[in-house]
Design an enzyme around this catalytic site. Sequence first.
Site, PDB file in Angstrom:
ATOM      1  N   ASP A  27       0.861  -1.187   0.000  1.00 42.35           N
ATOM      2  CA  ASP A  27       0.000   0.000   0.000  1.00 42.35           C
ATOM      3  C   ASP A  27       0.898   1.238   0.000  1.00 42.35           C
ATOM      4  O   ASP A  27       1.108   1.867   1.034  1.00 42.35           O
ATOM      5  CB  ASP A  27      -0.892  -0.029   1.246  1.00 42.35           C
ATOM      6  N   GLU A 106      -6.508   5.094  -8.817  1.00 46.08           N
ATOM      7  CA  GLU A 106      -7.799   5.600  -8.346  1.00 46.08           C
ATOM      8  C   GLU A 106      -8.396   6.678  -9.244  1.00 46.08           C
ATOM      9  O   GLU A 106      -7.711   7.604  -9.679  1.00 46.08           O
ATOM     10  CB  GLU A 106      -7.621   6.165  -6.928  1.00 46.08           C
ATOM     11  N   LYS A 142      -9.601   1.962  -9.256  1.00 43.32           N
ATOM     12  CA  LYS A 142     -10.228   2.124  -7.937  1.00 43.32           C
ATOM     13  C   LYS A 142     -11.378   3.123  -8.013  1.00 43.32           C
ATOM     14  O   LYS A 142     -11.225   4.224  -8.526  1.00 43.32           O
ATOM     15  CB  LYS A 142      -9.200   2.622  -6.911  1.00 43.32           C
ATOM     16  N   THR A 167     -13.129   0.760  -3.439  1.00 41.79           N
ATOM     17  CA  THR A 167     -12.447   1.235  -2.234  1.00 41.79           C
ATOM     18  C   THR A 167     -13.414   1.978  -1.317  1.00 41.79           C
ATOM     19  O   THR A 167     -14.582   2.154  -1.640  1.00 41.79           O
ATOM     20  CB  THR A 167     -11.240   2.117  -2.628  1.00 41.79           C
ATOM     21  N   PHE A 189     -12.042  -1.388   4.588  1.00 41.56           N
ATOM     22  CA  PHE A 189     -11.062  -0.641   5.385  1.00 41.56           C
ATOM     23  C   PHE A 189     -11.122  -1.053   6.854  1.00 41.56           C
ATOM     24  O   PHE A 189     -12.033  -0.667   7.575  1.00 41.56           O
ATOM     25  CB  PHE A 189     -11.339   0.862   5.262  1.00 41.56           C
TER      26      PHE A 189
END
Length: 337
Positions: A27, A106, A142, A167, A189
Amino acid sequence: MSVSPVKRQKMESALDQLKHHTTVVADTGDFNAIDEYKPLDATTNPSLILAAAQMPAYQKLVDDAVAYGKKLGGSEEEQIKNASDKLFVLFGAEILKRIPGRVSTEVDARLSFDKEGMIQRARRLIDLYKEVGVGKDRILIKLSSTWEGIQAGRVLEAEYGIHCNMTLLFSFAQAVACAEAGVTLISPFVGRILDWYVANGDKKTYEPLEDPGVKSVTKIYNYYKKFGYKTIVMGASFRNTGQIKALTGCDYLTISPKLLAELSKEHVKLTPTLSVKEAQACDLEKIHLDEKAFRWHHNEDQMAVEKLSDGIRRFAADAVKLERMLKERMFSTENGK
């Protein structure tokens, strides 16, 4: 001389053991961390790219993105947007030279409630990757796990063969809707769920298996495996290694360089806590969510509502900061002339 499995396990770090049961994803937008920990995949987001773009080592990528935005021309706003998209793709392409798998890139969080806008931006990113010789099979786009984002994911997967990573996922309703949309991967998350419960409840510490973020991902994993959904579950946003170890066996886990370093130094024995066999024996019932049912079920989860909106605002704010940095690079010298 071969090493017995028992001895090998004693020597192996928690990170190496984790890799036997789970696909480890980095990440980060920092190439050095990727080189060091050798993950299969990598994920980026506006916050990570913003941080990396300010490091001296990556100024050439920023300069190239600025040059690209200027070359395409158009209004100041269009040039900045094109430079921003290009920067994301340049980082992604560099990351792909260092990993065997896929990179997640993203779509602008400010499009989170604009289905068509997300589809267009996703296709644009895929075109930019194609320009630098990277095929769509190595990219995950994303998207925010809003209703509009999930439906954009459905269209991108079914009509364009573009793989999506959903996400900012906090609620079970989001996970169910993503599975029904047939997206490639979701990123629930973990850490941000824990943050909310610590901030809003009396309990300030949790054992890993009682951690609300861990329990959320466990439930989603069990639901997907019980009902045969192909969507990959990738736990994200970890606060400590205990959360990661408690999700050993999950399809994928995306982990920051700091926690990868901690896991590489730990030598405790890891055993999978999640398994398809156990998931198939769980007592979850299948549900179907149309838009009205999705909005209601998601709305019933106060934590998820607050964390989703907060996450969108944070990613949007970092996208604005990134654009401001690019604007300075692109136009401040001209303005000073």
